[in-house]
Design an enzyme around this catalytic site. Structure first.
Site, PDB file in Angstrom:
ATOM      1  N   SER A  62      14.137  14.394  -3.514  1.00 51.24           N
ATOM      2  CA  SER A  62      14.056  12.930  -3.451  1.00 51.24           C
ATOM      3  C   SER A  62      13.935  12.327  -4.833  1.00 51.24           C
ATOM      4  O   SER A  62      14.306  11.179  -5.041  1.00 51.24           O
ATOM      5  CB  SER A  62      12.792  12.501  -2.701  1.00 51.24           C
ATOM      6  OG  SER A  62      12.860  12.848  -1.382  1.00 51.24           O
ATOM      7  N   HIS A 117      20.936  14.195   0.121  1.00 48.20           N
ATOM      8  CA  HIS A 117      19.594  13.655   0.353  1.00 48.20           C
ATOM      9  C   HIS A 117      19.464  13.048   1.750  1.00 48.20           C
ATOM     10  O   HIS A 117      19.948  11.939   2.012  1.00 48.20           O
ATOM     11  CB  HIS A 117      19.288  12.604  -0.726  1.00 48.20           C
ATOM     12  CG  HIS A 117      17.903  12.065  -0.648  1.00 48.20           C
ATOM     13  ND1 HIS A 117      17.608  10.730  -0.735  1.00 48.20           N
ATOM     14  CD2 HIS A 117      16.721  12.692  -0.474  1.00 48.20           C
ATOM     15  CE1 HIS A 117      16.304  10.555  -0.619  1.00 48.20           C
ATOM     16  NE2 HIS A 117      15.741  11.729  -0.461  1.00 48.20           N
TER      17      HIS A 117
HETATM   18  P1  NAD Z   1       7.455  20.768   2.902  1.00 46.59           P
HETATM   19  O1  NAD Z   1       6.295  21.031   2.031  1.00 46.59           O
HETATM   20  O2  NAD Z   1       7.238  20.262   4.275  1.00 46.59           O
HETATM   21  O3  NAD Z   1       8.349  22.103   3.019  1.00 46.59           O
HETATM   22  C1  NAD Z   1       8.688  22.904   1.937  1.00 46.59           C
HETATM   23  C2  NAD Z   1       8.912  24.326   2.485  1.00 46.59           C
HETATM   24  O4  NAD Z   1       9.492  25.114   1.456  1.00 46.59           O
HETATM   25  C3  NAD Z   1       7.645  25.028   2.922  1.00 46.59           C
HETATM   26  O5  NAD Z   1       7.797  25.505   4.229  1.00 46.59           O
HETATM   27  C4  NAD Z   1       7.517  26.190   1.941  1.00 46.59           C
HETATM   28  O6  NAD Z   1       6.950  27.353   2.541  1.00 46.59           O
HETATM   29  C5  NAD Z   1       8.950  26.420   1.556  1.00 46.59           C
HETATM   30  N1  NAD Z   1       9.151  27.069   0.272  1.00 46.59           N
HETATM   31  C6  NAD Z   1       8.547  26.793  -0.905  1.00 46.59           C
HETATM   32  N2  NAD Z   1       9.062  27.607  -1.870  1.00 46.59           N
HETATM   33  C7  NAD Z   1      10.012  28.372  -1.274  1.00 46.59           C
HETATM   34  C8  NAD Z   1      10.897  29.373  -1.754  1.00 46.59           C
HETATM   35  N3  NAD Z   1      10.935  29.724  -3.035  1.00 46.59           N
HETATM   36  N4  NAD Z   1      11.736  29.950  -0.872  1.00 46.59           N
HETATM   37  C9  NAD Z   1      11.734  29.613   0.427  1.00 46.59           C
HETATM   38  N5  NAD Z   1      10.908  28.664   0.925  1.00 46.59           N
HETATM   39  C10 NAD Z   1      10.058  28.047   0.078  1.00 46.59           C
HETATM   40  O7  NAD Z   1       8.385  19.785   2.069  1.00 46.59           O
HETATM   41  P2  NAD Z   1       9.420  18.685   2.604  1.00 46.59           P
HETATM   42  O8  NAD Z   1       8.711  17.402   2.825  1.00 46.59           O
HETATM   43  O9  NAD Z   1      10.246  19.271   3.665  1.00 46.59           O
HETATM   44  O10 NAD Z   1      10.323  18.455   1.304  1.00 46.59           O
HETATM   45  C11 NAD Z   1      11.309  19.371   0.919  1.00 46.59           C
HETATM   46  C12 NAD Z   1      12.267  18.720  -0.048  1.00 46.59           C
HETATM   47  O11 NAD Z   1      12.867  17.584   0.584  1.00 46.59           O
HETATM   48  C13 NAD Z   1      11.620  18.180  -1.310  1.00 46.59           C
HETATM   49  O12 NAD Z   1      12.513  18.353  -2.378  1.00 46.59           O
HETATM   50  C14 NAD Z   1      11.425  16.691  -1.017  1.00 46.59           C
HETATM   51  O13 NAD Z   1      11.452  15.890  -2.182  1.00 46.59           O
HETATM   52  C15 NAD Z   1      12.654  16.406  -0.196  1.00 46.59           C
HETATM   53  N6  NAD Z   1      12.533  15.256   0.732  1.00 46.59           N
HETATM   54  C16 NAD Z   1      11.411  15.032   1.432  1.00 46.59           C
HETATM   55  C17 NAD Z   1      11.355  13.962   2.333  1.00 46.59           C
HETATM   56  C18 NAD Z   1      10.138  13.707   3.189  1.00 46.59           C
HETATM   57  O14 NAD Z   1      10.025  12.608   3.749  1.00 46.59           O
HETATM   58  N7  NAD Z   1       9.255  14.660   3.345  1.00 46.59           N
HETATM   59  C19 NAD Z   1      12.474  13.120   2.484  1.00 46.59           C
HETATM   60  C20 NAD Z   1      13.632  13.401   1.762  1.00 46.59           C
HETATM   61  C21 NAD Z   1      13.654  14.474   0.873  1.00 46.59           C
END
Ligand code: NAD
Length: 641
Positions: free
Chosen positions: A414, A435
């Site tokens: 993001s 995204h």
């Molecule tokens: P989250 O913390 O819910 O999930 C991240 C996951 O990645 C976890 O399950 C973790 O175990 C896993 N992980 C971490 N390192 C890893 C690795 N090396 N290999 C495999 N798995 C690994 O995070 P999220 O909210 O899903 O966000 C993920 C991405 O999406 C981020 O870049 C965030 O900026 C982006 N994003 C988030 C949102 C939101 O509203 N949450 C919206 C759009 C984009």
């Protein structure tokens, strides 16, 4: 079969039994639409059938992908000229009434989408058969364009399936699949493709009376019950649209109750609707949506048949579940097996809303992959791990050598720079931002983020993939917040500054609900997470001090929905954001100003290609009141802020 006459858009053949088969196949269109020339030809054909009646008439489509998508929405752009609008309505209304009155039995044999004018044509036939085909969508979604089904749908659908189900469909624009259409009585039969023609012949020559709503459903079409149904429907319209932003719904109800759905019976109501800004803007939004869809149709894109998602958290889990549901083989990897299990549980709850065949097929396509075997065979790898640049880059270095030749790597970040993230890659030109927004299953927009030097093929493949999974791709430049988050941040911060001045969160939220937003900005901040809102605000606010109330909440560990309390206390993820207190005058304008200004800024910085795409992105990415036509259009139409 003998060909009687050929037309541009229709082919008419009489078979050995003297059944006329009328096939619509509009040239130069991927999907059939009832444009003026198509309707003129149809009127001509109906005239010839009236003069020399066949034993029966079967109307079908020659296109593989569906029956008829509706009228030609391009022609709606002229409806604000009332004469044009009335002519367009009269033509369909009278022609379909003629079809209903034909002296021989008629049948519509439908597959795939059968929408708007297409369904109104089918409703004018004595019988309807739906062929069990992928993506059957049957409905009258005119309300989404600020209009109503004026070619007889408003009259015939309640008569056929009862007013309650019919009005619910027409007031919301909801569509039905084949099975639901069958159980609602909208179609007589749902048949397999191989028996479709035989079933059509059997039914159209059966002599069976035309179906109509019976029992209670039939009774509700008549006085005095009709008024009760209309009153009930008005109540539910007012609950869903308390500020009356969508006037077509009430016009529709009045026309049904007082004039049995005759669109020409109340010329003033019709004129008001056709000339309203709402109708014009909703038609504009339809065209914006089509423009976004076109980005998803790229001939030179590499087809994505297997996607590998890394990170099974909120976003990765949601993306994987959605891709599998949309027909793509999906492998899902995480370092933590529990997260994969959680993602599967969530996926199953999303699939539970589908029929059991669709749900089973989606489950079969979603594959847990703790070891990451899918990396080597996927056409597209989407990284959705935690927002940490070092962790992301080290992951890229591990996986890039294992990826298939020509495969694409995407990040769902993001806030991180695409240009910086890709600096560790051997093939940075094959790296792109895709995204998604949260929750993935409900948010229609996906930003496709590109930095200088990206290969055109990468960009096209990413956009085509987004289109393939039924989302709207918006190409955006690599910049903090891209488009959508960049415009939301100053809007939420402005709302919080109002709290610093002593306003109630509910008053602020109510002002924006009244304006037409789907959710107030304070509720939005609680939903996004106050820590995330703070981080986004810092990144985008050019050194401005964050609102005091936001700092306090975060210091108290109140982060919004995820911690159970933020600006509101959240019970079962719900709270009431409405206030009955007076809303200070000009509050909505004050709140919306930073959002509009930021949209203009992103446009000036070429983050999106043009003003229409900026409006489209903000509408489909934030829910910005669609009936305004989008933030930039809104400001222009008001002559400034
Ligand atoms: P989250 O913390 O819910 O999930 C991240 C996951 O990645 C976890 O399950 C973790 O175990 C896993 N992980 C971490 N390192 C890893 C690795 N090396 N290999 C495999 N798995 C690994 O995070 P999220 O909210 O899903 O966000 C993920 C991405 O999406 C981020 O870049 C965030 O900026 C982006 N994003 C988030 C949102 C939101 O509203 N949450 C919206 C759009 C984009």
């Amino acid at each position: 079969m003998t060909t009687v006459k050929t037309y541009q858009n229709w082919a008419l053949h009489n078979d050995a039994q003297n059944i006329a088969w009328l096939t619509i196949d509009c040239p130069d269109r991927s999907m059939n639409a009832l444009a003026s020339d198509v309707m003129e030809e149809l009127a001509d054909i109906i005239g010839s059938l009236e003069a020399a009646p066949p034993k029966a008439l079967i109307i079908r489509s020659g296109k593989r992908n569906g029956f008829i998508a509706g009228a030609d929405v391009k022609e709606f752009q002229n409806v604000e000229n009332v004469d044009n609008g009335r002519k367009l309505i009269e033509r369909g209304w009278h022609l379909f009434n003629r079809i209903e009155k034909l002296a021989f039995p008629t049948l519509a044999l439908m597959h795939g989408p059968c929408l708007g004018g297409g369904l109104e044509l089918a409703l004018a036939c004595r019988y309807r058969i739906a062929i069990d085909s992928p993506k059957p969508v049957i409905g009258l979604p005119e309300v989404k364009l600020g209009i109503f089904p004026a070619w007889g749908g408003l009259m015939r659908l309640p008569r056929l399936i009862g007013p309650q189900t019919a009005l619910n469909m027409m007031l919301t624009g909801r569509t039905l699949d084949g099975r639901k259409a069958r159980s609602a009585g909208l179609v007589d039969l749902l048949v397999a493709p191989r028996v479709a023609e035989k079933s059509a012949i059997d039914l159209v020559t059966s002599g069976k009376p035309a179906r109509q709503a019976r029992g209670l459903a039939g009774l509700l079409n008549r006085a005095p019950f009709k008024s009760l149904v209309a009153a009930q429907a008005r109540k539910s319209v007012k609950q869903k649209d308390p500020y009356g932003h969508y006037p077509a719904t009430l016009t529709m109800l009045d026309l049904w109750e007082k004039h049995d759905g005759d669109p020409l019976a109340d010329p003033q109501a019709l004129t008001r609707l056709l000339q309203s800004d709402v109708t014009r803007n909703l038609i504009r939004v339809f065209h914006l949506q089509e423009r976004l869809k076109a980005f998803g149709k790229k001939d030179n894109a590499t087809p994505v048949n297997h996607v590998h998602v890394i990170g099974a958290g909120v976003m990765g889990g949601g993306i994987a579940a959605w891709c599998a549901l949309q027909g793509i083989k999906t492998t899902l990897q995480d370092t933590d097996a529990q997260r994969i299990a959680g993602a599967f549980k969530n996926a199953v709850s999303i699939y539970a809303r589908k029929d059991r065949y669709t749900a089973q097929a989606a489950r079969d396509r979603l594959i847990p992959d703790l070891a990451g075997h899918g990396i080597a065979t996927a056409d597209l790898v989407i990284e959705a791990i935690s927002e940490n640049p070092q962790a992301k880059q080290s992951l890229y270095q591990q996986i890039e050598p294992k990826m298939k030749e020509g495969a694409i790597l995407a990040t769902n970040t993001s806030s991180l720079s695409i240009a910086q993230l890709r600096s560790v890659l051997v093939h940075p030109e094959r790296f792109v931002g895709i995204h998604f927004f949260n929750p993935v299953s409900r948010m229609p927009l996906v930003e496709v983020v590109h930095a200088d030097g990206i290969a055109q093929e990468t960009l096209d493949t990413a956009a085509a993939f987004v289109g393939k999974i039924g989302k709207l791709p918006l190409p955006v430049q690599d910049t903090p917040g891209f488009l959508v988050n960049a415009v939301l941040a100053p809007y939420m911060l402005q709302a919080m500054r109002c709290i610093d001045e002593g306003m109630d969160p509910e008053v602020i939220d109510t002002a924006m609900l009244e304006f037409g937003m789907p959710m107030g900005p304070i509720t939005l901040a609680d939903t996004v997470g106050l820590d995330i809102a703070m981080a986004a605000g810092k990144q985008l606010s050019e050194g401005q001090e964050p609102p005091r109330c936001l700092q306090e909440k975060i210091a108290q560990g109140k982060l919004g929905v995820k911690s159970g309390e933020g600006f509101y206390v959240w019970k079962d993820r719900k709270h009431d954001q409405r206030s009955s207190k007076a809303i200070p005058q000009g509050l909505a304008q004050r709140l919306i100003k930073p959002l509009i200004e930021q949209t203009e800024k992103q446009l000036a910085n070429n983050i999106v290609q043009d003003a229409d795409l900026a409006d489209a992105g903000v509408i489909f990415g934030t829910g910005f009141a669609p009936f305004t036509g989008g933030p930039i259009h809104y400001k222009q139409s008001k002559g400034g802020l």
